[in-house]
Design a protein around this motif. Structure first.
Motif, PDB file in Angstrom:
ATOM      1  N   ASN A 157      -5.021   2.206 -12.089  1.00 26.97           N
ATOM      2  CA  ASN A 157      -3.744   1.568 -11.765  1.00 26.97           C
ATOM      3  C   ASN A 157      -3.916   0.069 -11.520  1.00 26.97           C
ATOM      4  O   ASN A 157      -4.976  -0.386 -11.068  1.00 26.97           O
ATOM      5  CB  ASN A 157      -3.155   2.214 -10.508  1.00 26.97           C
ATOM      6  CG  ASN A 157      -1.660   2.015 -10.377  1.00 26.97           C
ATOM      7  OD1 ASN A 157      -0.958   1.904 -11.374  1.00 26.97           O
ATOM      8  ND2 ASN A 157      -1.171   1.984  -9.159  1.00 26.97           N
ATOM      9  N   VAL A 158      -2.867  -0.711 -11.810  1.00 23.93           N
ATOM     10  CA  VAL A 158      -2.861  -2.121 -11.424  1.00 23.93           C
ATOM     11  C   VAL A 158      -2.815  -2.177  -9.900  1.00 23.93           C
ATOM     12  O   VAL A 158      -1.968  -1.540  -9.272  1.00 23.93           O
ATOM     13  CB  VAL A 158      -1.640  -2.862 -12.008  1.00 23.93           C
ATOM     14  CG1 VAL A 158      -1.628  -4.309 -11.534  1.00 23.93           C
ATOM     15  CG2 VAL A 158      -1.669  -2.808 -13.537  1.00 23.93           C
ATOM     16  N   MET A 159      -3.722  -2.928  -9.301  1.00 22.98           N
ATOM     17  CA  MET A 159      -3.818  -3.000  -7.846  1.00 22.98           C
ATOM     18  C   MET A 159      -3.244  -4.307  -7.318  1.00 22.98           C
ATOM     19  O   MET A 159      -3.183  -5.313  -8.024  1.00 22.98           O
ATOM     20  CB  MET A 159      -5.281  -2.863  -7.409  1.00 22.98           C
ATOM     21  CG  MET A 159      -5.930  -1.545  -7.800  1.00 22.98           C
ATOM     22  SD  MET A 159      -5.209  -0.151  -6.897  1.00 22.98           S
ATOM     23  CE  MET A 159      -6.186   1.209  -7.545  1.00 22.98           C
ATOM     24  N   SER A 160      -2.844  -4.286  -6.044  1.00 24.59           N
ATOM     25  CA  SER A 160      -2.221  -5.456  -5.433  1.00 24.59           C
ATOM     26  C   SER A 160      -3.160  -6.648  -5.376  1.00 24.59           C
ATOM     27  O   SER A 160      -2.710  -7.797  -5.320  1.00 24.59           O
ATOM     28  CB  SER A 160      -1.727  -5.115  -4.028  1.00 24.59           C
ATOM     29  OG  SER A 160      -2.800  -4.690  -3.203  1.00 24.59           O
ATOM     30  N   GLU A 161      -4.470  -6.395  -5.385  1.00 23.41           N
ATOM     31  CA  GLU A 161      -5.442  -7.489  -5.356  1.00 23.41           C
ATOM     32  C   GLU A 161      -5.574  -8.205  -6.704  1.00 23.41           C
ATOM     33  O   GLU A 161      -6.118  -9.307  -6.773  1.00 23.41           O
ATOM     34  CB  GLU A 161      -6.816  -6.960  -4.936  1.00 23.41           C
ATOM     35  CG  GLU A 161      -6.878  -6.392  -3.525  1.00 23.41           C
ATOM     36  CD  GLU A 161      -6.536  -4.910  -3.468  1.00 23.41           C
ATOM     37  OE1 GLU A 161      -6.714  -4.309  -2.398  1.00 23.41           O
ATOM     38  OE2 GLU A 161      -6.068  -4.365  -4.496  1.00 23.41           O
ATOM     39  N   GLU A 162      -5.093  -7.595  -7.775  1.00 22.64           N
ATOM     40  CA  GLU A 162      -5.241  -8.158  -9.122  1.00 22.64           C
ATOM     41  C   GLU A 162      -4.084  -9.110  -9.423  1.00 22.64           C
ATOM     42  O   GLU A 162      -3.156  -8.781 -10.161  1.00 22.64           O
ATOM     43  CB  GLU A 162      -5.302  -7.039 -10.154  1.00 22.64           C
ATOM     44  CG  GLU A 162      -6.462  -6.077  -9.980  1.00 22.64           C
ATOM     45  CD  GLU A 162      -6.456  -5.001 -11.052  1.00 22.64           C
ATOM     46  OE1 GLU A 162      -6.952  -5.274 -12.160  1.00 22.64           O
ATOM     47  OE2 GLU A 162      -5.935  -3.896 -10.792  1.00 22.64           O
ATOM     48  N   ARG A 163      -4.150 -10.295  -8.879  1.00 21.03           N
ATOM     49  CA  ARG A 163      -3.032 -11.239  -9.001  1.00 21.03           C
ATOM     50  C   ARG A 163      -2.713 -11.583 -10.453  1.00 21.03           C
ATOM     51  O   ARG A 163      -1.545 -11.653 -10.850  1.00 21.03           O
ATOM     52  CB  ARG A 163      -3.342 -12.516  -8.217  1.00 21.03           C
ATOM     53  CG  ARG A 163      -3.576 -12.292  -6.724  1.00 21.03           C
ATOM     54  CD  ARG A 163      -2.364 -11.669  -6.075  1.00 21.03           C
ATOM     55  NE  ARG A 163      -2.559 -11.447  -4.641  1.00 21.03           N
ATOM     56  CZ  ARG A 163      -1.716 -10.793  -3.870  1.00 21.03           C
ATOM     57  NH1 ARG A 163      -0.622 -10.275  -4.403  1.00 21.03           N
ATOM     58  NH2 ARG A 163      -1.963 -10.630  -2.583  1.00 21.03           N
ATOM     59  N   GLU A 164      -3.735 -11.828 -11.247  1.00 27.54           N
ATOM     60  CA  GLU A 164      -3.486 -12.181 -12.647  1.00 27.54           C
ATOM     61  C   GLU A 164      -2.876 -11.007 -13.405  1.00 27.54           C
ATOM     62  O   GLU A 164      -1.977 -11.188 -14.233  1.00 27.54           O
ATOM     63  CB  GLU A 164      -4.791 -12.633 -13.308  1.00 27.54           C
ATOM     64  CG  GLU A 164      -5.307 -13.965 -12.780  1.00 27.54           C
ATOM     65  CD  GLU A 164      -6.541 -14.432 -13.532  1.00 27.54           C
ATOM     66  OE1 GLU A 164      -6.955 -13.745 -14.498  1.00 27.54           O
ATOM     67  OE2 GLU A 164      -7.096 -15.490 -13.166  1.00 27.54           O
TER      68      GLU A 164
ATOM     69  N   THR B 153       0.688   9.789  -5.716  1.00 22.86           N
ATOM     70  CA  THR B 153      -0.206  10.120  -6.827  1.00 22.86           C
ATOM     71  C   THR B 153      -0.849   8.885  -7.446  1.00 22.86           C
ATOM     72  O   THR B 153      -1.431   8.969  -8.527  1.00 22.86           O
ATOM     73  CB  THR B 153       0.552  10.900  -7.921  1.00 22.86           C
ATOM     74  OG1 THR B 153       1.646  10.106  -8.391  1.00 22.86           O
ATOM     75  CG2 THR B 153       1.077  12.217  -7.369  1.00 22.86           C
ATOM     76  N   SER B 154      -0.741   7.766  -6.769  1.00 27.04           N
ATOM     77  CA  SER B 154      -1.414   6.547  -7.222  1.00 27.04           C
ATOM     78  C   SER B 154      -1.756   5.697  -6.015  1.00 27.04           C
ATOM     79  O   SER B 154      -1.087   5.768  -4.983  1.00 27.04           O
ATOM     80  CB  SER B 154      -0.523   5.732  -8.176  1.00 27.04           C
ATOM     81  OG  SER B 154      -0.307   6.407  -9.385  1.00 27.04           O
ATOM     82  N   SER B 155      -2.789   4.897  -6.157  1.00 26.03           N
ATOM     83  CA  SER B 155      -3.139   3.897  -5.154  1.00 26.03           C
ATOM     84  C   SER B 155      -2.648   2.547  -5.643  1.00 26.03           C
ATOM     85  O   SER B 155      -2.677   2.263  -6.847  1.00 26.03           O
ATOM     86  CB  SER B 155      -4.649   3.852  -4.936  1.00 26.03           C
ATOM     87  OG  SER B 155      -5.144   5.089  -4.493  1.00 26.03           O
ATOM     88  N   THR B 156      -2.191   1.706  -4.715  1.00 25.62           N
ATOM     89  CA  THR B 156      -1.756   0.369  -5.097  1.00 25.62           C
ATOM     90  C   THR B 156      -2.643  -0.710  -4.484  1.00 25.62           C
ATOM     91  O   THR B 156      -2.349  -1.892  -4.615  1.00 25.62           O
ATOM     92  CB  THR B 156      -0.291   0.135  -4.683  1.00 25.62           C
ATOM     93  OG1 THR B 156      -0.148   0.431  -3.285  1.00 25.62           O
ATOM     94  CG2 THR B 156       0.640   1.027  -5.487  1.00 25.62           C
ATOM     95  N   THR B 157      -3.707  -0.297  -3.815  1.00 26.28           N
ATOM     96  CA  THR B 157      -4.683  -1.231  -3.272  1.00 26.28           C
ATOM     97  C   THR B 157      -6.062  -0.582  -3.314  1.00 26.28           C
ATOM     98  O   THR B 157      -6.181   0.645  -3.224  1.00 26.28           O
ATOM     99  CB  THR B 157      -4.336  -1.637  -1.824  1.00 26.28           C
ATOM    100  OG1 THR B 157      -5.378  -2.441  -1.290  1.00 26.28           O
ATOM    101  CG2 THR B 157      -4.138  -0.418  -0.946  1.00 26.28           C
TER     102      THR B 157
ATOM    103  N   PRO C 119       0.845  -1.206   0.000  1.00 26.84           N
ATOM    104  CA  PRO C 119       0.000   0.000   0.000  1.00 26.84           C
ATOM    105  C   PRO C 119       0.876   1.251   0.000  1.00 26.84           C
ATOM    106  O   PRO C 119       1.745   1.411   0.869  1.00 26.84           O
ATOM    107  CB  PRO C 119      -0.810  -0.136   1.295  1.00 26.84           C
ATOM    108  CG  PRO C 119      -0.934  -1.614   1.490  1.00 26.84           C
ATOM    109  CD  PRO C 119       0.388  -2.186   1.021  1.00 26.84           C
ATOM    110  N   ALA C 120       0.665   2.099  -0.992  1.00 25.57           N
ATOM    111  CA  ALA C 120       1.560   3.243  -1.191  1.00 25.57           C
ATOM    112  C   ALA C 120       1.574   4.166   0.021  1.00 25.57           C
ATOM    113  O   ALA C 120       0.533   4.651   0.455  1.00 25.57           O
ATOM    114  CB  ALA C 120       1.150   4.015  -2.440  1.00 25.57           C
TER     115      ALA C 120
END
Length: 431
Positions: free
Chosen positions: A250-257, A228-232, A70-71
């Motif tokens: 943004n690509v999020m940490s929950e998006e495993r694929e 300036t971005s969220s990662t979750t 988480p950023a």
């Protein structure tokens, strides 16, 4: 940082650090100063408080922390250059010492024997400005530059790693409108320090730079604030200094694929990069004063989103899918989202589906004599292949936003896979 526990082993200078201090012209202080410099590289790993409990982000793991973490709100990014004449052994020794130090720093512990050595005639092992601040979710993410694989000092392969150069690891090309400043670009090594407290991030870079004395030199760094971005998905979308929400898709940490597809290097890369990524950093200066004189309608046309809610101009809330075929409500002959808007040109549908994991920060470097802010976006992205960033950046050649921004710094680094306990950073690169 918490105090180091009693009973830490005495620290001794290495030949590498001793020579570094002598070469710097302080031969008369070399013995004592080198002892302090090397002390900073050896972290205490005994018992004692972990520093902040829930504020600790694990350093060891399959992937380096600081990518999908988480950023945090604060950044200190630093680039280093290996000194002339250094060898493979020097580079390995530095990475080993950085590994030990990073494990302590990220867990909220002081380096070595802390800020009060038993021998008051020696410099403290830890600079001490983070005492009592705990870990503050500090993450340290390390990368190696492309130049480490190239000849230097008349030696064809000075660090003995050229055979393990990933095919994808090519220097970034020149882009339209680049005004890059050499003293804010590139580097043999990089460290991204992110934390909830700016002093914790600065403390980490300061001490890693001390450890590097005699092997590598800090050539440039950048402080950042306000991610300036969220990662979750648990984080709200932040705003950049133009006042618009940034990184909605943004690509999020929950998006495993999606992470496996777009962020983590796989079997196409050498073993040392399996589970690693490529870090692109771009320092983007914003012409704040010019932007502030633009009308709201013009600002929204340039970005392609509403300013307050952040929804696409085709309609809907912030997370609504942009409809690039929708007509403008007033001028039905024109699209609702301008063909040269930032949203459209950067969108995956305009880039063969490419997505990046963005992890940028706002920055302000003061102001000039005219009262103009030296401010902008320190853009950071992670991608499985640098070609993904190149594709998106080239798509932005006709971006309306280019009138208000200047790319003044740039760098690309390979971020090795995570460190397992008992290993050191990038160990597989050397074995």
């Amino acid at each position: 940082m918490t105090e180091a526990s009693p009973g830490a082993e005495p620290l001794r200078p290495s030949r590498r650090n001793l020579l570094g201090f002598v070469g710097a012209g302080v031969a008369g202080l070399a013995a004592g100063a080198a002892a302090g410099g090397v002390a900073a590289s050896i972290a205490h790993t005994g018992g004692g408080a972990a520093g902040g409990g829930g504020s600790v982000v694990p350093f060891f793991g399959a992937h380096q922390a600081g990518i999908t973490t988480p950023a945090q709100d604060r950044l200190h990014f630093a680039a280093f250059r290996m000194l002339s004449g250094t060898t493979r052994d020097d580079l390995v020794a530095l990475l080993q010492e950085w590994t030990t130090a990073a494990a302590s720093l990220t867990s909220g512990r002081s380096i070595g024997t802390g800020s009060e050595p038993d021998n008051a005639l020696l410099p403290p092992d830890d600079t001490g400005e983070a005492e009592g601040l705990h870990a503050a979710h500090l993450t340290l993410t390390f990368g190696v530059g492309r130049a480490l694989f190239d000849p230097r000092d008349g030696i064809d392969d000075p660090y003995g790693i050229r055979a393990r150069l990933p095919q994808a690891f090519e220097p970034l090309p020149s882009f339209a409108f680049d005004l890059l400043e050499p003293d804010q670009s590139d580097g043999d090594l990089c460290v991204q320090a992110c934390a909830d407290d700016p002093q914790v991030a600065v403390h980490a870079i300061r001490n890693l730079a001390r450890i590097a004395a005699g092997s590598a030199h800090l050539v440039w760094s950048q402080l950042g604030f306000g991610r300036t971005s969220s990662t979750t998905r648990a984080q709200d979308t932040p705003r950049n200094l133009f006042g618009f929400k940034d990184g909605t898709a943004n690509v999020m940490s929950e998006e495993r694929e999606a992470l496996d597809e777009f962020v983590w290097a796989g079997s196409e890369a050498p073993a040392w990069m399996n589970g690693g990524s490529y870090l692109v950093a771009r320092k983007i200066q914003m012409t704040i004063e010019t932007w502030d004189r633009a009308s709201l309608g013009e600002q929204e046309r340039i970005i392609g989103r509403t300013k307050l809610a952040g929804g696409p101009l085709s309609g809907g809330d912030e997370f609504a899918a942009a409809d690039f075929t929708a007509a403008d409500a007033v001028d039905t002959a024109s699209p609702a989202i301008d063909m040269a808007s930032h949203l459209r040109l950067a969108h995956p549908t305009n880039n063969a589906g490419v997505r990046l994991l963005r992890r940028g920060y706002n920055y302000v470097d003061g102001s000039n004599t005219l009262g103009q802010l030296g401010a902008g976006l320190f853009f950071i992205s992670y991608q499985r292949d640098p070609a993904a960033f190149v594709r998106v950046q080239r798509s932005l050649k006709s971006d309306l936003l280019n009138e208000y921004i200047r790319h003044i710094g740039s760098g690309l680094w390979a971020v090795p896979r995570g460190v397992r306990r008992g290993e050191y950073l990038a160990q597989a690169l050397f074995e």
